[in-house]
Design an enzyme around this catalytic site. Structure first.
Site, PDB file in Angstrom:
ATOM      1  N   ASP A  20     114.570  23.705  58.497  1.00  0.00           N
ATOM      2  CA  ASP A  20     115.169  24.927  57.978  1.00  0.00           C
ATOM      3  C   ASP A  20     114.165  26.323  57.882  1.00  0.00           C
ATOM      4  OD1 ASP A  20     117.508  23.559  57.859  1.00  0.00           O
ATOM      5  OD2 ASP A  20     117.392  23.177  55.851  1.00  0.00           O
ATOM      6  N   ASP A  63     113.668  30.827  55.407  1.00  0.00           N
ATOM      7  CA  ASP A  63     114.870  30.252  54.486  1.00  0.00           C
ATOM      8  C   ASP A  63     114.334  30.507  53.074  1.00  0.00           C
ATOM      9  OD1 ASP A  63     117.582  29.378  54.011  1.00  0.00           O
ATOM     10  OD2 ASP A  63     117.119  27.284  54.476  1.00  0.00           O
ATOM     11  N   ASP A  69     113.699  25.141  47.951  1.00  0.00           N
ATOM     12  CA  ASP A  69     114.937  24.651  47.873  1.00  0.00           C
ATOM     13  C   ASP A  69     115.131  23.018  47.483  1.00  0.00           C
ATOM     14  OD1 ASP A  69     115.704  27.118  48.633  1.00  0.00           O
ATOM     15  OD2 ASP A  69     116.664  26.820  50.532  1.00  0.00           O
ATOM     16  N   ARG A  98     118.935  34.574  44.160  1.00  0.00           N
ATOM     17  CA  ARG A  98     118.635  33.292  43.959  1.00  0.00           C
ATOM     18  C   ARG A  98     117.444  33.211  43.507  1.00  0.00           C
ATOM     19  NH1 ARG A  98     120.847  30.573  49.668  1.00  0.00           N
ATOM     20  NH2 ARG A  98     123.068  31.287  49.673  1.00  0.00           N
TER      21      ARG A  98
END
Length: 274
Positions: free
Chosen positions: A72, A96, A100, A152
């Site tokens: 990713d 990205d 994560d 985020r």
């Protein structure tokens, strides 16, 4: 030392990567992947300018390699892993996310890191339809969310997220967000809102009307708000079921500047105590 990974580096269980004393940069190539393993520590690295790997035959242990698809472009990808500690890293500008965690990853602590120059900083849970992410337990502690960040920090789904004593000095959309009823406990953070009038709110909820998200447990305790920042709390009062050994005790948000002053990769020297 700059390490450019041609493909993602798959990390096995019971491993520590420690960059103290060597000024290690993982940059300009693929990132780190922690997948279906446990007990991993990533410490003291500069991780930036990460790109997606093309995939192919990639080694995932000393005795095995196999075919993997394109990665990713995360700085650090945590996938179905547990007992992971991401500590004292400096991270920016990845394709990205910076860090994560998905696929039921749990027992994660993300602490003392310095994040800069990135849009979607940290995604916790990749899908509103993936209920196994309900087991996620993640702590964000003593991090500095700095210049050039947009959103985020983190964005959460399903699980339990303790956001404690972090310094939020920059964001352009929102700081903490989520969907699919995550429990988010914000304690002792410093939130400094941007000058943008539409971005004063710390929180953002997605894919649910107020009649639904008003039941989600999102609480703010001892947070310190500056420049018009505000946290929109919701849900019933959080009933702490964790012991002191399981949950970091928060200092008041006014102490955050001191608590995060050494966030990021430390400037250590070989054979000298950091």
């Amino acid at each position: 030392m700059i390490i450019r990974l041609s493909e993602e580096l798959l990390i096995n269980s019971n491993k520590t990567i420690d960059g103290r004393g060597a000024n290690v940069h993982i940059a300009y190539g693929a990132g780190l992947t922690i997948q279906f393993v446990k007990h991993v520590i990533i410490h003291g690295l500069h991780i930036h300018d990460i790109k997606a790997g093309n995939g192919g035959m990639i080694r995932d242990s000393e005795t095995h390699f196999g075919l993997r698809t394109r990665s990713d472009g995360d700085g650090i990808s945590i996938f179905g892993a547990s007992n992971v500690w991401i500590d004292h890293n400096s991270m920016s500008n990845c394709m990205d996310g910076l860090v994560d965690a998905v696929e039921g990853s749990t027992g994660i602590t993300i602490s003392n890191n310095h994040f800069t120059n990135h849009n979607e900083v940290s995604l916790m849970g990749a899908s509103d339809s993936y209920s196994p992410d309900s087991i996620m337990q993640v702590t964000f502690a003593f991090n500095h969310f700095g210049r050039g960040l947009v959103q985020r920090m983190p964005r959460c789904r399903w699980g339990f997220f303790h956001v404690v004593n972090n310094d939020y000095t920059h964001w352009q959309m929102y700081a903490v967000g989520g969907s699919q009823h995550p429990t988010i406990i914000s304690e002792g953070n410093r939130y400094i809102a941007p000058e943008l009038d539409y971005a004063k709110e710390v929180t953002k909820r997605d894919y649910a009307p107020e009649s639904v998200w008003s039941k989600w447990i999102w609480s703010s305790q001892q947070d310190y708000f500056l420049n018009g920042a505000f946290f929109r709390a919701s849900g019933p009062t959080f009933k702490n079921r964790y012991s002191k050994a399981q949950k970091i005790s928060a200092k008041n948000g006014t102490f955050v500047g001191r608590l995060t002053r050494f966030a990021g990769a430390l400037n250590c020297k070989p054979m000298v105590k950091c």
